[in-house]
Design a protein around this motif. Structure first.
Motif, PDB file in Angstrom:
ATOM      1  N   GLN B 429       0.814  -1.217   0.000  1.00 58.02           N
ATOM      2  CA  GLN B 429       0.000   0.000   0.000  1.00 58.02           C
ATOM      3  C   GLN B 429       0.846   1.265   0.000  1.00 58.02           C
ATOM      4  O   GLN B 429       0.580   2.192  -0.764  1.00 58.02           O
ATOM      5  N   GLU B 430       1.860   1.305   0.850  1.00 57.29           N
ATOM      6  CA  GLU B 430       2.643   2.539   0.971  1.00 57.29           C
ATOM      7  C   GLU B 430       3.408   2.831  -0.311  1.00 57.29           C
ATOM      8  O   GLU B 430       3.525   3.992  -0.712  1.00 57.29           O
ATOM      9  N   ARG B 431       3.905   1.787  -0.977  1.00 57.01           N
ATOM     10  CA  ARG B 431       4.644   2.129  -2.205  1.00 57.01           C
ATOM     11  C   ARG B 431       3.687   2.559  -3.316  1.00 57.01           C
ATOM     12  O   ARG B 431       4.056   3.377  -4.155  1.00 57.01           O
ATOM     13  N   LEU B 432       2.460   2.056  -3.292  1.00 53.72           N
ATOM     14  CA  LEU B 432       1.482   2.529  -4.278  1.00 53.72           C
ATOM     15  C   LEU B 432       1.029   3.950  -3.954  1.00 53.72           C
ATOM     16  O   LEU B 432       0.833   4.777  -4.852  1.00 53.72           O
ATOM     17  N   GLU B 433       0.897   4.248  -2.688  1.00 50.95           N
ATOM     18  CA  GLU B 433       0.563   5.626  -2.304  1.00 50.95           C
ATOM     19  C   GLU B 433       1.687   6.578  -2.707  1.00 50.95           C
ATOM     20  O   GLU B 433       1.447   7.697  -3.173  1.00 50.95           O
ATOM     21  N   ALA B 434       2.929   6.117  -2.526  1.00 50.71           N
ATOM     22  CA  ALA B 434       4.067   6.935  -2.946  1.00 50.71           C
ATOM     23  C   ALA B 434       4.046   7.117  -4.462  1.00 50.71           C
ATOM     24  O   ALA B 434       4.328   8.206  -4.978  1.00 50.71           O
TER      25      ALA B 434
ATOM     26  N   GLY D 332       6.457  29.451  15.347  1.00 49.16           N
ATOM     27  CA  GLY D 332       7.889  29.655  15.532  1.00 49.16           C
ATOM     28  C   GLY D 332       8.724  28.416  15.282  1.00 49.16           C
ATOM     29  O   GLY D 332       9.936  28.420  15.478  1.00 49.16           O
ATOM     30  N   GLY D 333       8.074  27.347  14.834  1.00 51.38           N
ATOM     31  CA  GLY D 333       8.820  26.111  14.578  1.00 51.38           C
ATOM     32  C   GLY D 333       9.083  25.359  15.866  1.00 51.38           C
ATOM     33  O   GLY D 333       8.686  25.789  16.956  1.00 51.38           O
ATOM     34  N   TYR D 334       9.729  24.231  15.731  1.00 55.60           N
ATOM     35  CA  TYR D 334      10.053  23.410  16.900  1.00 55.60           C
ATOM     36  C   TYR D 334      11.155  24.058  17.716  1.00 55.60           C
ATOM     37  O   TYR D 334      12.041  24.714  17.158  1.00 55.60           O
ATOM     38  N   THR D 335      11.136  23.856  19.026  1.00 54.62           N
ATOM     39  CA  THR D 335      12.333  24.132  19.835  1.00 54.62           C
ATOM     40  C   THR D 335      12.942  22.759  20.144  1.00 54.62           C
ATOM     41  O   THR D 335      13.777  22.278  19.394  1.00 54.62           O
ATOM     42  N   THR D 336      12.451  22.089  21.183  1.00 56.13           N
ATOM     43  CA  THR D 336      12.972  20.731  21.433  1.00 56.13           C
ATOM     44  C   THR D 336      12.200  19.675  20.658  1.00 56.13           C
ATOM     45  O   THR D 336      12.612  18.523  20.615  1.00 56.13           O
ATOM     46  N   GLY D 337      11.071  20.043  20.079  1.00 48.86           N
ATOM     47  CA  GLY D 337      10.216  19.057  19.419  1.00 48.86           C
ATOM     48  C   GLY D 337      10.720  18.614  18.060  1.00 48.86           C
ATOM     49  O   GLY D 337      11.786  19.035  17.599  1.00 48.86           O
ATOM     50  N   GLY D 338       9.971  17.769  17.420  1.00 51.72           N
ATOM     51  CA  GLY D 338      10.317  17.283  16.093  1.00 51.72           C
ATOM     52  C   GLY D 338       9.132  16.579  15.454  1.00 51.72           C
ATOM     53  O   GLY D 338       8.025  16.573  16.003  1.00 51.72           O
ATOM     54  N   THR D 339       9.386  16.006  14.288  1.00 48.95           N
ATOM     55  CA  THR D 339       8.358  15.311  13.518  1.00 48.95           C
ATOM     56  C   THR D 339       8.586  13.815  13.657  1.00 48.95           C
ATOM     57  O   THR D 339       9.373  13.216  12.920  1.00 48.95           O
ATOM     58  N   ASN D 340       7.903  13.243  14.627  1.00 45.24           N
ATOM     59  CA  ASN D 340       8.084  11.814  14.862  1.00 45.24           C
ATOM     60  C   ASN D 340       7.048  11.024  14.076  1.00 45.24           C
ATOM     61  O   ASN D 340       5.856  11.306  14.182  1.00 45.24           O
ATOM     62  N   PHE D 341       7.498  10.044  13.300  1.00 47.77           N
ATOM     63  CA  PHE D 341       6.541   9.230  12.541  1.00 47.77           C
ATOM     64  C   PHE D 341       5.925   8.170  13.437  1.00 47.77           C
ATOM     65  O   PHE D 341       6.441   7.059  13.563  1.00 47.77           O
ATOM     66  N   ASP D 342       4.832   8.548  14.046  1.00 51.16           N
ATOM     67  CA  ASP D 342       4.089   7.560  14.831  1.00 51.16           C
ATOM     68  C   ASP D 342       3.115   6.890  13.871  1.00 51.16           C
ATOM     69  O   ASP D 342       1.897   7.025  13.987  1.00 51.16           O
ATOM     70  N   ALA D 343       3.694   6.192  12.934  1.00 49.01           N
ATOM     71  CA  ALA D 343       2.924   5.654  11.809  1.00 49.01           C
ATOM     72  C   ALA D 343       3.365   4.223  11.566  1.00 49.01           C
ATOM     73  O   ALA D 343       4.525   3.887  11.755  1.00 49.01           O
ATOM     74  N   LYS D 344       2.415   3.420  11.168  1.00 47.85           N
ATOM     75  CA  LYS D 344       2.777   2.027  10.914  1.00 47.85           C
ATOM     76  C   LYS D 344       2.370   1.644   9.499  1.00 47.85           C
ATOM     77  O   LYS D 344       1.341   2.095   8.986  1.00 47.85           O
ATOM     78  N   ILE D 345       3.213   0.831   8.882  1.00 43.46           N
ATOM     79  CA  ILE D 345       2.830   0.286   7.590  1.00 43.46           C
ATOM     80  C   ILE D 345       1.621  -0.603   7.815  1.00 43.46           C
ATOM     81  O   ILE D 345       1.400  -1.120   8.918  1.00 43.46           O
ATOM     82  N   ARG D 346       0.809  -0.774   6.781  1.00 42.39           N
ATOM     83  CA  ARG D 346      -0.366  -1.639   6.887  1.00 42.39           C
ATOM     84  C   ARG D 346       0.107  -3.067   7.159  1.00 42.39           C
ATOM     85  O   ARG D 346       1.184  -3.462   6.758  1.00 42.39           O
ATOM     86  N   ARG D 347      -0.725  -3.838   7.794  1.00 43.47           N
ATOM     87  CA  ARG D 347      -0.291  -5.198   8.141  1.00 43.47           C
ATOM     88  C   ARG D 347      -0.127  -6.103   6.924  1.00 43.47           C
ATOM     89  O   ARG D 347       0.452  -7.184   7.034  1.00 43.47           O
ATOM     90  N   GLN D 348      -0.630  -5.679   5.779  1.00 46.96           N
ATOM     91  CA  GLN D 348      -0.378  -6.445   4.549  1.00 46.96           C
ATOM     92  C   GLN D 348       0.957  -6.050   3.900  1.00 46.96           C
ATOM     93  O   GLN D 348       1.375  -6.687   2.939  1.00 46.96           O
ATOM     94  N   SER D 349       1.609  -5.015   4.410  1.00 50.42           N
ATOM     95  CA  SER D 349       2.871  -4.557   3.810  1.00 50.42           C
ATOM     96  C   SER D 349       4.027  -5.297   4.476  1.00 50.42           C
ATOM     97  O   SER D 349       4.749  -4.748   5.307  1.00 50.42           O
ATOM     98  N   ILE D 350       4.205  -6.527   4.101  1.00 45.35           N
ATOM     99  CA  ILE D 350       5.072  -7.422   4.872  1.00 45.35           C
ATOM    100  C   ILE D 350       6.531  -7.451   4.402  1.00 45.35           C
ATOM    101  O   ILE D 350       7.361  -8.096   5.041  1.00 45.35           O
TER     102      ILE D 350
END
Lengths: 441, 441, 441, 441
Positions: B429-434, D332-350
């Motif tokens: 899915q992610e590579r198709l979304e990309a 003002g943008g991040y100071t100590t923060g950032g862009t954390n990918f709290d994201a998961k590939i789909r479970r079919q993306s094996i």
């Protein structure tokens, strides 16, 4: 593990204790032999316990693992564990004195090293069931195949892009259908947990709908071949686990059945929480199924009105449940269907007693709701209000509009000629709601 | 009121100014004569402006009244106002240079003292339309009857408990169908705003479904009778104004059509915001309609992803829109359908320019999305990924499973004999979304 | 218009008729003088009728106009109509025999040509109210200013980008506060219908929060200045009409109050339907308000569990309502607050009787719920279960963890030293739900 | 298991390849050294990879188990597996060339037999991290303790009815805080996964809020004690796993912080999907946090707009993301923060590649969005439109209304004296949306 008889400290079958009792281990409303609308309460409600939530789910959720630590879930010989689980399950059926149970193949027996072995495992446990069913009075409401838990089904069963999964599913379904038939099961259910999709980007929607329609036809043909007299049921659900499920709701399933030419062959198993997730009330889905001629059975539970997923809670609200029961009664009641508790105790409810008490309370809610619904039906005031509202349709010229022969033009001509100016009449929703309230006791 | 030509300060038809322009009164993407996949962009998109939101809605919401104070909404002679409104509307069509518009009967002409007079009012304004259409190039995408605003329809139109409302509706629909036909309209739409119910307590669901099915048949028969070659379309919506609408979503409408024997006769007009309110993505509803063979046209707008009602906003997101356009292109594009902006400016957008700018921006979003979708289609990499995923189904033994002759038993026997153990393959899915992301420009 | 006494055919105040009666014009549960937990039922429930839904709303919805055709809504002299409306309203208060009513300024009197005239109109009708209140026993639960219906408020009242709207709102609020004070009103409510935003693109969020905080402070200062002893209440709502409302829910309002330094000065008026739209149960919002020390009053109604907007239906479900009543009782009951029916009959309920019957049924639901909730409280088993669950916190070392002096390090050191391995205990949700069920009668 | 270098077939760190490349293993937009608004793109975005979804989640969902079969999840020595997992994780950080990562204690090391051993396990792996961080340039954005997966936390951590769980949590948090500090972590995060409740029937809401407030104070005190200079962050979420979470949304957390006296000490980590589940847009939550002075960091992902649970998908929509980035830049943008990918590939993306490609695409979406947002900011037209809208507030008499000294009465008097009749001005939403569209490239 411990001897199964020890799992529940409750030893005797639970009995009706009456409304004034505060004993949580007795039924306050469920009096199985009480005659309601000419039929025993037990025969109206046809309660079933579901194997999966009660005996197979370990208490996990997406953010945490097992909480229950059931003795039959921890050991090295999986078939031994399955037998121990069956002992506990039938012990609970006995304690609750329910007439039915339901199962998925993977609930009752472990997956084997091969497909053949997996099927054989199911059959081995089914043989144990057969003996237990003989010696108790519990019957099988329905069986079904789990075509969604194992990773091979991650992209669907009959709708899988891989034809081998279709074939694999066929074998599993055939096995459970035949076992269901042999155990005297009254229905066979298909829940298409992963018959749907996650993203259209990797999905051929039409092809998958065709595959699903074909699979349903294979199932129906097999039913006739083996002489199974029960009903084939589909259980609608809008989404979860998949983004979109092909069996979204009752109306969608009706369309699928029409497309597959099966609208006279297959019915629906309506679940309360699936109904609400689809944007409908539970009673709507029952009434719609009845109107479309495909009402079969129900999975009784409730969702959380503010949560967007399947919480599968035990029903607690008599008033909500009575509206569903009323629609079931209006539809003529169950034929092969029943009231299956597709409900799970909360994962914090870790005591064995929680399992018993949840069922007792839910059975009481349903029994109470049945009594209210029966009064609504007997009294007839609600039905009368509906009939009055549509009474105009009994007049010949109005009836004629619904018959072939009249045309848009002829109707329009009459409307203009008669200078129709229909005046709205009150829908009287609040007074009908108040009327419903008056049946509660 | 003011002379209509003065309502918009913009006088000249708006033109393509190119991507680098910052002129809000020019198109940055919509270049109507640009050839895309062998066809002019205008002929792909077939834009239509909707009369109701743009010219008839006064800016009210459930908690507040009129904000727009349009000159054509305030005056004593309603037919005069209707003519002034038509002037403004056609002026906007000219400025936007759109090929189509759409209307409800009550948008364009006031209700008269009798049904006959109401119908005559619609015809009188339609005569003005006919002249304006001759002198401009704007055409009618579709017409429809408003069977929901007046209190006589409070309990439905064809599904009303009062048969006189059914007859009244027939007259109104007949009138608008014929006018639509005479104006060269390419479709006739039915939106069942109140074909649904508020409470089952006062509703006979089956009877209402029967009434609705009958009405649809009357409409289809009339279409043939008058020789209308356009398409009859139903516009699905799950709820709002009613608690439950009978035309819930595309799949539900398909079931209704099957039940009425009309699945070859009637198609759907899919609205983005109605799709999302039904729990679907917009592209899902388009793809489902295509798979079921009933894709007709679209109502382009967007909902607020966190609001539970029909916000009918103008589309702003190219990426979301491109996924819808891709499904339309995959379905072969429009035949009689088009892209109707069933979208309204926010009630705080009270300047005449807001109306123009909203359409310009939305047309640009759609044009941009079309270009992206066309690239997705031309490149073929997405389609290839889908084809590869299902490639196993091209093998003879797998094809055979979908054909009559094979049985559940024969498939199961082979699965066991071959000891099938299907291994999952990545859904990617992610590579198709990309990949989709890579088509944006 | 007709003489108001003729609007309702019911002439006599409605009375308690007992549970076995089927008379819809009598109370089956609401027995105002019955003593419950040492207090008259009437004094517990403190029912109020809302002027707006019952007497000012014409029955429109976003897809259709007026259905009710109330005689006091059609005429040329708006002040005459307002007086006629007051007659009908007080007649209904008399028939229902409710102790309270509530109003917005624009409900009771028409907008004048100037702000001063508008304020004077409100005062003129308030003078009539004063006389009617003297001769009847009905009192004012709260008054409020409508700062959302007129187009001048389309972008907010105190949070408007235009400071003149802030000033205009100040004048309107001052007028209604003073009138509320003079009429002996027990609370003054602020519902920020348009204190929110549609798009961040045109909004300065921080500035608007500051404006709102400032306005609240002005209101509180004025309360003290005029010697108003009642409570200032904010009514939370998550969205609708605006995309985001600043008074989203109880917790959000608490944060706003802290930011404005008013958490000891202002409380909340919790509405059931607003709670559920915010993703909470009604009882949650009440319990949260109580925990935060800002529980004030309630707007009693219910939403449709599957609809995403404010349906404002009359409550029908005793079990749901009992859970809310239980939280109110646990919070000590109302002080200045009450049970205001912010509920409207469905737009199809066009008969005058529908208005009466809806209130009767709702009052009965609340009375029944109160009795159940009182039993829950009296019995004490629920509270005992909660107390038992937290009993460990009574031990000194555990209490100490919540007191200054202990540190994370000292607690951690003990946990490790004692090798803590806390074992979960059942949350017993189902048995507590069953216990709740046992209080119904 | 396999040598970790073999897990990903990609060996070299991925590089910027430019917009016209179609290489999925290169960045089309993320050019880390590109200067944007005077700062390197990498320093703006401060990307972090999350350990849990990428390396600890096996691919299960509520209806199915493991799909990924990661080599480091199958073996007998859990610490060996944890070391292997660390190798793979740091290999991915290297390949993606991200500056940061984030972890929970239980992600990186297995639970031991005792609390002390569990803490020691975390420390042991952290020591490995320390070495790997030295030899690579990856840094720690934040650490956190998992206080929700194990059954001991089933009823909460700091809000548990069992004080031993509070103490246990204190030990775990102390350990991870100190490790985070030693590893140079820039923030410490608290996600209260089970700080909430399932049913009010077994919950003492006020007591639990008090416990939570106390725990936060202990954490802040400990921060000062150990000299940690980073930011303490709370991550709001409305529900799931619990029915109600105490950290519902940004505004709720602000209220909690005020109640605990910590509104100057603790900030928020805003997650996109949690925002939408709470009924807000992502940009709303960022803007609200900024307005309240508590904006800290973000968890970047997206939810499914039609699904009611946390789908944690990788972001794909540049336009949606740009609106969030714009609010971050405005704050003002991040100071100590950032862009954390709290994201998961789909479970079919094996496939292993799916993990890489998902991050690459998401980083590109964010980079593209940053460029658009920077243009929006630089151009200033949006800000100008906002400033113009509120310009009236710059006038002295209007400014004065917001200052002490003016009263409701004085403002009201002026409003009446000046006969204020504020005329609404267009909110121009559509033209501002079109303006946003014009920044896309």
């Amino acid at each position: 593990m411990n001897a199964p008889a020890r799992f529940f400290s409750t030893l005797e079958p639970l009995r009706y204790v009456g409304r004034d009792s505060r004993d949580p281990f007795g039924f306050r409303w469920y009096d199985r032999d009480q005659i309601v609308l000419g039929k025993r309460m037990e025969d109206h409600l046809r309660f079933a316990v579901a194997y999966w939530h009660s005996f197979t789910w370990p208490g996990g959720d997406p953010f945490g693992g097992e909480t229950f630590l059931r003795p039959w879930m921890h050991g090295s010989d999986e078939m031994d564990l399955a037998r121990a689980k069956a002992d506990v399950a039938f012990d609970m059926f006995r304690i609750l004195d329910v007439p039915y149970f339901c199962f998925h193949d993977r609930d009752i027996a472990p997956e084997g090293k091969t497909l053949k072995e997996s099927n054989a495992n199911v059959r081995a446990i089914a043989d144990i069931f057969a003996k237990k069913m003989e010696s108790s009075k519990v019957k099988l409401l329905w069986g079904t195949a789990n075509l969604f838990s194992h990773r091979r089904f991650m992209s669907g069963a009959s709708t899988n892009p891989d034809p081998d999964v279709f074939a694999y599913s066929a074998s599993q379904v055939k096995n459970v259908m035949e076992i269901t038939h042999e155990l005297g099961g009254e229905n066979y259910v298909l829940w298409g947990g992963r018959e749907g999709y996650e993203t259209l980007l990797n999905t051929d929607l039409k092809r998958e709908l065709d595959q699903m329609g074909r699979f349903l036809n294979l199932v129906v043909e097999h039913k006739y071949k083996i002489g199974f007299k029960g009903t084939i049921l589909i259980e609608p659900k809008p989404q979860e686990p998949t983004k979109h499920q092909y069996d979204f709701d009752v109306s969608t399933v009706y369309g699928l059945l029409c497309r597959a030419g099966l609208e006279k062959e297959v019915k629906v198993n309506v679940e309360a929480n699936h109904a609400t997730l689809a944007g409908h009330s539970f009673e709507h889905e029952i009434a719609m199924a009845a109107a479309l001629g495909i009402f079969g059975s129900i999975d009784m539970n409730k969702g959380d009105a503010q949560s967007g997923w399947d919480t599968d809670q035990f029903p607690t609200n008599v008033e909500d449940t009575a509206l569903a029961m009323y629609e079931i009664l209006r539809a003529g009641g169950y034929t092969t269907g029943g009231t299956n508790f597709d409900a799970k105790i909360r994962r914090q409810s870790i005591d064995p007693e929680d399992l018993i008490l949840a069922h007792v309370a839910a059975m009481d809610v349903c029994a109470h709701a049945l009594l209210v619904a029966a009064d609504m039906l007997k009294d007839g005031a609600l039905q009368q209000a509906v009939d009055d509202r549509y009474a105009g349709w009994n007049e010949p010229q109005n009836k004629a509009m619904l018959q072939p022969g009249t045309t848009l033009a002829s109707i329009a001509a009459r409307a203009e000629a008669e200078n129709l100016d229909p005046q709205p009449r009150s829908g009287r929703q609040e007074r009908l709601e108040a009327l419903v309230g008056s049946y509660f006791r």
